[in-house]
Motif scaffolding. Structure first.
Motif, mmCIF file in Angstrom:
data_model
loop_
_atom_site.group_PDB
_atom_site.id
_atom_site.type_symbol
_atom_site.label_atom_id
_atom_site.label_comp_id
_atom_site.label_asym_id
_atom_site.label_seq_id
_atom_site.Cartn_x
_atom_site.Cartn_y
_atom_site.Cartn_z
ATOM 1 N N TYR A 108 0.838 -1.198 0.000
ATOM 2 C CA TYR A 108 0.000 0.000 0.000
ATOM 3 C C TYR A 108 0.877 1.254 0.000
ATOM 4 C CZ TYR A 108 -4.293 -2.593 1.456
ATOM 5 O OH TYR A 108 -5.378 -3.423 1.554
ATOM 6 N N ASP A 109 1.885 1.278 0.856
ATOM 7 C CA ASP A 109 2.760 2.448 0.966
ATOM 8 C C ASP A 109 3.552 2.680 -0.322
ATOM 9 O OD1 ASP A 109 1.898 2.907 3.560
ATOM 10 O OD2 ASP A 109 3.660 1.980 4.496
ATOM 11 N N LYS A 112 1.213 3.950 -3.045
ATOM 12 C CA LYS A 112 0.845 5.349 -2.802
ATOM 13 C C LYS A 112 1.984 6.277 -3.195
ATOM 14 C CE LYS A 112 -1.307 8.277 0.643
ATOM 15 N NZ LYS A 112 -1.849 8.366 1.997
#
Length: 150
Positions: A108-109, A112
């Motif tokens: 996810y990081d 993003k």
């Protein structure tokens, strides 16, 4: 051991020996046998910054206990790319310690930071234990995968 004892870092060339047992374990779990030449190309692609794919390992001290691979790709539905979390695996003796969640959150990081608009993945319908986690940290899309091997 808990998730707080785990560190996640991008895959490195010198990680091959630590990555390989996890990669084999993943294949055993899904009852597939990926050819050695495909495995070699895959590892090289995961490390090549010009490729849209990458990987990371979860470490408990000096032992790799989990792996994740992800692939960034374009979409006709958004300006931002999508990130496909293709492979996720944790060592059998350490499951339930939150490593899978940490690996997903790592993706996810990364996604993003790369401007992606979505992270998504597939799992087998019999993978009920993993789906308990997935149902807590993502939304089920309702889509069914169709495929044809070429």
């Amino acid at each position: 051991m808990t998730a707080t004892d785990i560190s996640i870092r991008p895959l490195r060339r010198e990680d091959h020996a630590a990555w390989m047992p996890l990669w084999r374990g993943y294949q055993e779990f899904y009852k597939v046998d990926i050819a050695p030449e495909v495995t070699a190309v895959t590892f090289d692609r995961l490390l090549d910054p010009s490729e849209p794919m990458a990987g990371a390992l979860a470490w408990a001290g000096d032992r790799a206990v989990g792996m994740v691979h992800h692939i960034r790709h374009r979409s006709c539905w958004t300006v931002g790319d999508y990130c496909y979390l293709q492979d996720l695996f944790t060592a059998a003796d350490i499951r339930g310690a939150g490593i899978g969640r940490k690996l997903i959150e790592y993706v996810y990081d990364v996604a993003k930071q790369q401007g992606c608009s979505r992270v998504y993945w597939l799992t087998h319908e019999t993978n009920e234990v993993a789906m308990q986690l997935y149902d807590r940290i993502a939304d089920k899309s309702g889509f069914i995968q169709y495929r044809r091997i070429l």
